[in-house]
Structure formats: C-alpha cells, structure tokens
Design a protein around this motif. Structure first.
Motif, PDB file in Angstrom:
ATOM      1  N   SER A 124      12.644   3.548  -0.726  1.00 47.75           N
ATOM      2  CA  SER A 124      12.806   4.322  -1.964  1.00 47.75           C
ATOM      3  C   SER A 124      13.975   3.792  -2.789  1.00 47.75           C
ATOM      4  O   SER A 124      13.935   3.857  -4.023  1.00 47.75           O
ATOM      5  N   ASP A 125      14.991   3.210  -2.137  1.00 46.74           N
ATOM      6  CA  ASP A 125      16.056   2.533  -2.900  1.00 46.74           C
ATOM      7  C   ASP A 125      15.454   1.416  -3.752  1.00 46.74           C
ATOM      8  O   ASP A 125      15.769   1.262  -4.935  1.00 46.74           O
ATOM      9  N   GLN A 126      14.596   0.640  -3.089  1.00 43.18           N
ATOM     10  CA  GLN A 126      14.027  -0.522  -3.786  1.00 43.18           C
ATOM     11  C   GLN A 126      13.180  -0.072  -4.967  1.00 43.18           C
ATOM     12  O   GLN A 126      13.233  -0.657  -6.042  1.00 43.18           O
ATOM     13  N   VAL A 127      12.399   0.979  -4.708  1.00 44.89           N
ATOM     14  CA  VAL A 127      11.553   1.479  -5.790  1.00 44.89           C
ATOM     15  C   VAL A 127      12.410   1.958  -6.956  1.00 44.89           C
ATOM     16  O   VAL A 127      12.113   1.685  -8.118  1.00 44.89           O
ATOM     17  N   SER A 128      13.536   2.631  -6.644  1.00 44.18           N
ATOM     18  CA  SER A 128      14.309   3.140  -7.785  1.00 44.18           C
ATOM     19  C   SER A 128      15.033   2.002  -8.509  1.00 44.18           C
ATOM     20  O   SER A 128      15.196   2.043  -9.726  1.00 44.18           O
ATOM     21  N   GLN A 129      15.422   0.965  -7.761  1.00 40.84           N
ATOM     22  CA  GLN A 129      16.007  -0.195  -8.460  1.00 40.84           C
ATOM     23  C   GLN A 129      14.985  -0.820  -9.410  1.00 40.84           C
ATOM     24  O   GLN A 129      15.287  -1.182 -10.544  1.00 40.84           O
ATOM     25  N   LEU A 130      13.756  -0.928  -8.898  1.00 42.75           N
ATOM     26  CA  LEU A 130      12.707  -1.543  -9.710  1.00 42.75           C
ATOM     27  C   LEU A 130      12.435  -0.681 -10.942  1.00 42.75           C
ATOM     28  O   LEU A 130      12.235  -1.195 -12.044  1.00 42.75           O
ATOM     29  N   LEU A 131      12.461   0.605 -10.747  1.00 40.95           N
ATOM     30  CA  LEU A 131      12.249   1.522 -11.867  1.00 40.95           C
ATOM     31  C   LEU A 131      13.310   1.289 -12.950  1.00 40.95           C
ATOM     32  O   LEU A 131      12.997   1.245 -14.141  1.00 40.95           O
ATOM     33  N   ASP A 132      14.580   1.121 -12.500  1.00 38.30           N
ATOM     34  CA  ASP A 132      15.635   0.861 -13.474  1.00 38.30           C
ATOM     35  C   ASP A 132      15.347  -0.416 -14.263  1.00 38.30           C
ATOM     36  O   ASP A 132      15.553  -0.473 -15.476  1.00 38.30           O
ATOM     37  N   ILE A 133      14.890  -1.427 -13.534  1.00 38.91           N
ATOM     38  CA  ILE A 133      14.595  -2.710 -14.193  1.00 38.91           C
ATOM     39  C   ILE A 133      13.507  -2.507 -15.246  1.00 38.91           C
ATOM     40  O   ILE A 133      13.595  -3.023 -16.367  1.00 38.91           O
ATOM     41  N   LEU A 134      12.498  -1.724 -14.887  1.00 41.17           N
ATOM     42  CA  LEU A 134      11.393  -1.491 -15.824  1.00 41.17           C
ATOM     43  C   LEU A 134      11.839  -0.637 -17.000  1.00 41.17           C
ATOM     44  O   LEU A 134      11.511  -0.933 -18.151  1.00 41.17           O
ATOM     45  N   MET A 135      12.608   0.428 -16.708  1.00 43.96           N
ATOM     46  CA  MET A 135      12.970   1.338 -17.783  1.00 43.96           C
ATOM     47  C   MET A 135      13.920   0.673 -18.782  1.00 43.96           C
ATOM     48  O   MET A 135      14.040   1.107 -19.922  1.00 43.96           O
ATOM     49  N   ALA A 136      14.564  -0.425 -18.346  1.00 34.04           N
ATOM     50  CA  ALA A 136      15.388  -1.186 -19.287  1.00 34.04           C
ATOM     51  C   ALA A 136      14.517  -1.840 -20.362  1.00 34.04           C
ATOM     52  O   ALA A 136      15.022  -2.334 -21.360  1.00 34.04           O
ATOM     53  N   LEU A 145       0.822  -1.214   0.000  1.00 34.52           N
ATOM     54  CA  LEU A 145       0.000   0.000   0.000  1.00 34.52           C
ATOM     55  C   LEU A 145       0.857   1.265   0.000  1.00 34.52           C
ATOM     56  O   LEU A 145       0.402   2.323  -0.409  1.00 34.52           O
ATOM     57  N   THR A 146       2.119   1.168   0.456  1.00 37.68           N
ATOM     58  CA  THR A 146       2.996   2.333   0.321  1.00 37.68           C
ATOM     59  C   THR A 146       3.930   2.194  -0.888  1.00 37.68           C
ATOM     60  O   THR A 146       4.168   3.157  -1.601  1.00 37.68           O
ATOM     61  N   ILE A 147       4.438   0.984  -1.124  1.00 38.46           N
ATOM     62  CA  ILE A 147       5.428   0.807  -2.201  1.00 38.46           C
ATOM     63  C   ILE A 147       4.838   1.013  -3.590  1.00 38.46           C
ATOM     64  O   ILE A 147       5.440   1.678  -4.438  1.00 38.46           O
ATOM     65  N   VAL A 148       3.655   0.473  -3.811  1.00 35.58           N
ATOM     66  CA  VAL A 148       3.104   0.531  -5.166  1.00 35.58           C
ATOM     67  C   VAL A 148       2.798   1.974  -5.591  1.00 35.58           C
ATOM     68  O   VAL A 148       3.177   2.373  -6.700  1.00 35.58           O
ATOM     69  N   PRO A 149       2.158   2.796  -4.725  1.00 33.97           N
ATOM     70  CA  PRO A 149       1.969   4.193  -5.144  1.00 33.97           C
ATOM     71  C   PRO A 149       3.294   4.911  -5.403  1.00 33.97           C
ATOM     72  O   PRO A 149       3.401   5.721  -6.339  1.00 33.97           O
ATOM     73  N   MET A 150       4.333   4.592  -4.617  1.00 35.07           N
ATOM     74  CA  MET A 150       5.645   5.205  -4.879  1.00 35.07           C
ATOM     75  C   MET A 150       6.136   4.831  -6.271  1.00 35.07           C
ATOM     76  O   MET A 150       6.653   5.666  -7.017  1.00 35.07           O
ATOM     77  N   LEU A 151       5.962   3.556  -6.604  1.00 29.58           N
ATOM     78  CA  LEU A 151       6.424   3.092  -7.912  1.00 29.58           C
ATOM     79  C   LEU A 151       5.623   3.768  -9.029  1.00 29.58           C
ATOM     80  O   LEU A 151       6.185   4.178 -10.052  1.00 29.58           O
ATOM     81  N   THR A 152       4.322   3.885  -8.808  1.00 28.95           N
ATOM     82  CA  THR A 152       3.473   4.513  -9.823  1.00 28.95           C
ATOM     83  C   THR A 152       3.958   5.937 -10.105  1.00 28.95           C
ATOM     84  O   THR A 152       4.126   6.334 -11.261  1.00 28.95           O
ATOM     85  N   GLU A 153       4.200   6.682  -9.018  1.00 29.69           N
ATOM     86  CA  GLU A 153       4.650   8.062  -9.192  1.00 29.69           C
ATOM     87  C   GLU A 153       6.015   8.109  -9.881  1.00 29.69           C
ATOM     88  O   GLU A 153       6.220   8.867 -10.821  1.00 29.69           O
ATOM     89  N   ALA A 154       6.939   7.274  -9.382  1.00 28.19           N
ATOM     90  CA  ALA A 154       8.288   7.261  -9.956  1.00 28.19           C
ATOM     91  C   ALA A 154       8.225   6.924 -11.439  1.00 28.19           C
ATOM     92  O   ALA A 154       8.915   7.519 -12.269  1.00 28.19           O
ATOM     93  N   PHE A 155       7.372   5.988 -11.763  1.00 27.87           N
ATOM     94  CA  PHE A 155       7.269   5.562 -13.159  1.00 27.87           C
ATOM     95  C   PHE A 155       6.701   6.682 -14.026  1.00 27.87           C
ATOM     96  O   PHE A 155       7.199   6.962 -15.111  1.00 27.87           O
ATOM     97  N   LYS A 156       5.646   7.321 -13.493  1.00 32.07           N
ATOM     98  CA  LYS A 156       5.023   8.411 -14.262  1.00 32.07           C
ATOM     99  C   LYS A 156       6.046   9.503 -14.569  1.00 32.07           C
ATOM    100  O   LYS A 156       6.108  10.002 -15.687  1.00 32.07           O
ATOM    101  N   SER A 157       6.848   9.862 -13.553  1.00 32.20           N
ATOM    102  CA  SER A 157       7.759  10.969 -13.836  1.00 32.20           C
ATOM    103  C   SER A 157       8.900  10.517 -14.745  1.00 32.20           C
ATOM    104  O   SER A 157       9.344  11.259 -15.599  1.00 32.20           O
ATOM    105  N   ALA A 158       9.323   9.247 -14.603  1.00 35.74           N
ATOM    106  CA  ALA A 158      10.362   8.747 -15.506  1.00 35.74           C
ATOM    107  C   ALA A 158       9.851   8.744 -16.944  1.00 35.74           C
ATOM    108  O   ALA A 158      10.568   9.109 -17.879  1.00 35.74           O
TER     109      ALA A 158
END
Ligand SMILES: Cc1cc2nc3c(=O)[nH]c(=O)nc-3n(C[C@H](O)[C@H](O)[C@H](O)COP(=O)(O)OP(=O)(O)OC[C@H]3O[C@@H](n4cnc5c(N)ncnc54)[C@H](O)[C@@H]3O)c2cc1C
Ligand SMILES: Nc1ncnc2c1ncn2[C@@H]1O[C@H](COP(=O)(O)O)[C@@H](O)[C@H]1O
Lengths: 344, 278
Positions: free
Chosen positions: B252-264, A319-332
C-alpha cells in the motif's frame, strides 16, 4: 546516372480525412534537418482530389515547396495512379532523398516506386542522418526482430528512399502563415486504363480508441494469466480514462483485438503515461513504447527487462496491486472533483 | 481452374535468436529455421481459394538448400507443387534483387502453367520490409494489392478479383483485373493443423529445384549482393535503457507513492473525471 542532377529532400505527404497525416508532418520535421544540413530545399509531394489547400499546412511545418497532383482520379489511394504521379515527379524534378511514412499506404507506394525507378528503399527507418558533403543518406532501423540496429546505405542510385516509422520523428512547431512555392503538376491518366477500382470504403462502426492517439495507455501482458486477470488492466484504464494496450502474446492468445497491440509488429505509441503491467519488456515490445513520457511497470519478477526501460517500477503481483491502484485513484479523483466543485 | 502461386521464405525464428554481442551478427545455430509465419497464411489462403474454385497451388521460394523444409511445410498446409531457386549468386539479395530473381522464376513457372494469382505474406520476420511482394507485382506488371484481409471473389471468367484491403479504421473493397498479386494480413485466415495425408505427402515430396543456369534470359548483374542497391554499412546493439526508480515499502506504500506520481499530472485526467473542465 549523374548524381549532381539530384537535389533536395522530399516527403510524400499523405492525406487523411482532409488533413495531412501526422506521420507526414513528422517527416517534414526530419526532412527539414536533412535539407538544412545539405543546404538544399525541402519539398512535399501531395497527391489526391481537392487537396491543394493542404500545401499551406506543409509550408507551416517546414516545406519550402510542394508539388501538387490534384485530380479526381486520385480520389482514393491506388498504387497504379499514385505511383505514376510519383514516378513522373521524380523523373522531372530529381530529388536526392525521398521519404515516406511507414504506413500501409506509404509502404505500398514506396515499394512500387522503388521497383520501377529502380532504386534502393530502406523500410521502417527509425533514425535518419545525411552526410553533409556527399548527400549519402544514413537510414537506420531495427533488424532481426529488434535484436540489432542496422544502418543502410544506397550508394549507387538516386533518389535514396526510405519509409519511416510513425511517432519516432518530431514535427516542427507550426509556423502560422509560413509560405512557399506551389508547383501544380499533371500527368495524362485515364480511368479506363487503371486496372483497380475502389468499390466501397467501410469504416468500422465500433470506434475503438486509437492507441496511437491516446495520452494515457494501460497495457497488459501475459503475466496477467487469463482474460479474467486482464480485466484489472481494463478497469484501471477505465478509471484513468486511458486506452488499453497489450503485448503480442496477449493478442495472440485472443484476450483482446490486434488493434491494441503495441510494439514492432503492432503500433508505435508515445503517450504521456504508459503502464506496462505483467509485460516482460521484450525488445519488440520496447521499440513500440520506449519514447513514452512516463513509463510505469508492474511485474512480479525483479529481473524483468521492463524495469530497465521504465521510470518507476513496482515489483509485485499485478492482480492485487492494480485493483488497489484503481480504487485509490478513483477516490483521489473523487476528492479532487469535490474540491473543484467547491471552488466554483 | 486457377493457378495460384504463393511466395514463401524460410526464416530464422527471430523470437529466440541469440546475437553475438561482439560482432552483432546472429548466431544462426541458436535459431531454428521456420516457415515465415506470415507466409503460412498466404499458402493457407491459396489452398482455400483452390478448394473453392478448383485449380492448382504452387509455392515458390528463393533460399539455401535447407529451405526445402519450408516447402514441405507448405505441402502439409495443402499446396500441390513446390519450386525452389537456389544458387550462390542469389546470396545477399536485398528486396529489389529478391523480387528480380523471384520474377524470373515465376516467368518460368508460367511457361508450363499460366499464373492467375500470386499471394505473398505481409512481410518476413527477418527481412521485415513487406517490399518484395509489390516489387514482384511491378516487375510482372500486375496490380499489387497490399494489406488484404479478405478475398471476396475470384472470377476466372470475368478475369477479376475482389478483395478487402485493411485500413486504419475499417477496410476498402477493391476490384482488380487478373492476374494480380496480393500481400495478405495474418488475420485473413487461421492455419489449421495439417492433415495426415498431407503430412505423408509432404514427407516424400521433392520440389522442383532450379539454379541461375535454369532461368532463361537472366541478367546476372541484377542478382544477389551485386544487384542490390542497398547495403548494410554497420550494425550495433540497440542502446540499453537506463533503468528506473523502484518503489519501495509495503504494497500500500507503493500504491500511494504511485498515486502521488499520477496526481502530479492531474491535468491529464480531466477526461476521466467525466465532466467538462470548469
Ligand atoms: C518478429 C517479432 C515481432 C514481435 N512483435 C511484437 C510486438 O509488436 N509487440 C509485442 O508486445 N511483442 C512482440 N513480439 C513478441 C515479444 O518477443 C514477446 O514475446 C512479447 O512481447 C512477450 O509478451 P509479454 O511480455 O506479455 O509476455 P511474457 O514475456 O510471458 O511476460 C510476462 C511477464 O509477466 C510477469 N508476471 C507473471 N505473473 C505476474 C503477476 N501476477 N503480476 C505481475 N507480473 C507478472 C512475468 O514476470 C513476465 O515478466 C515479437 C516477436 C518477434 C519475434
Ligand atoms: N526469398 C524469398 N522467397 C520467396 N518469397 C519471398 C522471399 N522473400 C520474401 N518473399 C515474399 O515476400 C513477402 C514480403 O517479404 P519482405 O519484403 O522480405 O518482408 C514474404 O512474406 C514472402 O511472401
């Protein structure tokens, strides 16, 4: 019954919206291997109205021969008409092995044909092999809710028949222009003798994303706690342009419709990326998604079995990680678009 | 007046079953026996149709003596009569031998009360094939209608049934002559909690119980293991997956690692960015 008379591997070719159903192409791929091992031919059986042209496609995906029953009476699938055609074809040309997709049509047809012949029929096969010298088909499938795998044989009857789950076998790469033998067949069937009539076909208007066709699936489980918690999954899916999947427990709780259920009693999926969020990874769920290209799991229990089946795992509160990922992904993605725009 | 027969089976609850890891057989004592969940919907639909058109609902099962419990469960749902065929000779039946034995029992039931409609579940959770229903239909020369998710109408005068069969992207409306056999989807209905009078009746209910000797003109070579064309040659544990890489660090480290995996794998997200590819 003289086993020598029964030769060749056959696939029932299912037509869908004017094309061959993907599962039938997969079966031609699997059937090709069996036929090569037995050094026999691979044939398709094509039944329908105005479908003869599809034989070409079957050749391009590995068939040597296609038996065609093309007549108006086959316009819609009906057990009675398709079964008559298949029974006639089997009696006339005697295959050693006959495979059907484990779709509702394939299962319906196979069950009826098996009873009339009679012969053995293995349901929902996920592995196929054949004994080179005897031709015995080794059809394996999950049993007892996926707790074990079982290999099923049919020693005393021919043909040996199996329905095969979609998305587990691999279609061969298409060989444009490959050709083969078309055998046109016809049996006397009169509409007035057929006891069922299709009165109407109703396509659902809300076209849900077909999860079995999606490249990316974000699937959520009971761990999200509530329909409101499940929204985080839907939001991530939206950001990624992905389809939404679900475990059975979520579907039974009514958080989302049954079209979204992944697993043994749901749909088998093989997307390029599969997110399992708040899903424990019960065997019945795993059998439906374990062939996905990249599996990412988020679960707060480090001992959850899903972590054994994933490529990358995050232990934590979805419930905290997924929204963080969504936001991070959107901005990326925003940054990427800007960069792309800069290039043009 | 309709006579509807629902075919039902008692099954081990495979959700909580434990397997013996050495023999790969199931430890039956670990799993309570329940009415096959899909068959509860078959019985419920039969009961609803009886309530709508009048008539009698019978249920039929083949199984070991404790399966009486599953019949009682169906009486709780609202069935009128229960029939059970039980005999060692039935043991080890595959779908072909099962549909044969059930057909013989249905023929006997029909002698006292002709059958208009047979309803089966979509599948059993232990056999898990969905083949028995269509098998029975073929043996009785009735049209089989599988994937039924709605019964529109049963007309006992005009002798037809109109149903919806579920398709991948909608449904089809089919009319069939009666008698016919339906295999129903679980979304066809919801099985409500049992009423008290039905529960009381179920507790005392004694089903009709038949053995092979009670079934006329039966060919014993078509029963049980002997009459089954398919055999299980081996069982094994499904391969254990290897386990993946666990991401580490702060959230947030984990999220950014996952983001890297996805953006690949950026090319997959072309659709998400909203625009056509340039
Ligand atoms: C015959 C049969 C067929 C079946 N078919 C299917 C099928 O097709 N598909 C299917 O999915 N299931 C199927 N099942 C059911 C299956 O056995 C499981 O019960 C089901 O998959 C469990 O769903 P789940 O993972 O969502 O729920 P649970 O098993 O309850 O798992 C929830 C998970 O979420 C985690 N969690 C809790 N809170 C959080 C949080 N805040 N953040 C992150 N993680 C959290 C928990 O640690 C837990 O691992 C079938 C069962 C049977 C018997
Ligand atoms: N032993 C049995 N007794 C009565 N009905 C059965 C039995 N086995 C299967 N059926 C019926 O056939 C349906 C399909 O079963 P299966 O082919 O085992 O998946 C079930 O939902 C039941 O309605």
């Amino acid at each position: 019954m003289n086993f020598e008379d029964y030769r060749g591997v056959w696939v029932f070719i299912e037509e869908k919206d004017g094309a061959i159903a993907p599962v039938s192409l997969e079966l031609l791929g699997a059937g090709r291997q069996l036929a090569d091992k037995r050094k026999t031919e691979l044939a398709g059986v094509l039944i329908g109205e105005n479908i003869s042209a599809l034989a070409e496609t079957a050749f391009e995906y590995g068939a040597d021969k296609v038996y065609v029953y093309d007549a108006p009476i086959y316009r819609f699938y009906r057990t009675e008409t398709y079964m008559r055609a298949m029974l006639a074809c089997v009696e006339k040309h005697k295959p050693e092995i006959l495979l059907y997709g484990a779709t509702s049509t394939g299962k319906d047809l196979a069950s009826a044909v098996a009873t009339d012949l009679p012969t053995g029929l293995t349901a929902d096969t996920t592995q196929l092999d054949v004994e080179e010298d005897t031709g015995l088909l080794l059809a394996s499938r999950p049993a007892f809710g996926g707790n074990i795998m079982a290999t099923i044989l049919c020693k005393k009857y021919r043909p040996q028949m199996a329905t095969v789950r979609p998305k587990v076998m691999k279609a061969l790469p298409r060989k444009i222009g490959a050709s083969g033998v078309v055998v046109e067949e016809c049996i006397p069937l009169k509409e007035e003798d057929i006891r069922t009539k299709v009165l109407e076909i109703v396509r659902s208007t809300t076209r849900h994303i077909r999860i079995d066709e999606a490249d990316i699936i974000v699937a959520g489980g009971k761990g999200l706690g509530s329909p409101a918690g499940f929204k985080v999954v839907q939001q991530l899916a939206e950001a990624l342009g992905a389809a939404v999947g679900a475990s059975r427990d979520v579907v039974e709780a009514g958080w989302i419709g049954h079209h979204h259920q992944v697993g043994q009693t749901g749909v088998t999926v093989t997307p390029k990326i599969y997110f399992a969020i708040g899903i424990s990874g019960a065997i019945q769920h795993l059998v439906g998604m374990q062939n996905s290209g990249l599996i990412i799991a988020v679960n707060k229990d480090p001992a959850a079995p899903i972590f054994q089946a994933c490529h990358y795992g995050i232990v934590g509160d979805a419930l905290t990680i997924v929204p963080m990922l969504t936001e991070a992904f959107k901005s990326a993605l925003g940054r990427k678009e800007e960069a792309d725009a800069g290039k043009v | 007046m309709l006579h509807i027969v629902a075919c039902i089976k008692q099954v081990p609850d495979t959700k909580i079953i434990k397997m013996n890891p050495k023999t790969n057989t199931m430890d039956r004592s670990s799993a309570p026996a329940i009415l096959n969940p899909y068959d509860a919907h078959a019985v419920e639909e039969a009961v609803r149709l009886r309530n709508r058109y009048g008539g009698v609902v019978s249920v039929l099962t083949m199984g070991p003596p404790p399966a009486v419990k599953a019949i009682r469960k169906c009486i709780e749902i609202g069935a009128d009569e229960g029939y059970m065929i039980t005999d060692r000779a039935f043991a080890g039946a595959d779908t072909l031998a099962t549909s044969y034995a059930l057909t013989k029992a249905l023929e006997k039931i029909a002698q006292t009360r002709p059958i208009d409609l047979i309803i089966c579940g979509k599948m059993t959770i232990d056999g898990d094939t969905g083949q028995v229903g269509p098998g029975i239909a073929r043996r009785l020369d009735m049209p089989p209608l599988t994937s039924v998710n709605k019964v529109v109408e049963i007309d006992s005068e005009k002798r037809h049934a109109i149903v919806h069969r579920k398709l991948e992207d909608g449904y089809e409306v089919v009319r069939s002559t009666l008698p016919c056999l339906l295999s129903v989807e679980k979304e066809i209905n919801e099985v409500p909690y049992s009423s008290l009078p039905n529960m009381l009746r179920a507790a005392r209910y004694q089903p009709h119980i038949w053995s092979v000797a009670d079934l006329p003109d039966i060919d014993k070579t078509q029963l049980g293991l002997k009459g089954s064309p398919t055999i299980v040659s081996s069982v094994w544990a499904p391969p254990k997956p290897q386990g993946g890489t666990m991401l580490e660090g702060t959230q947030s480290d984990q999220v950014s690692q996952l983001l890297d995996i996805l953006m690949a794998r950026q090319e997959l997200f072309a659709a998400a960015s909203g625009g056509e590819a340039p």
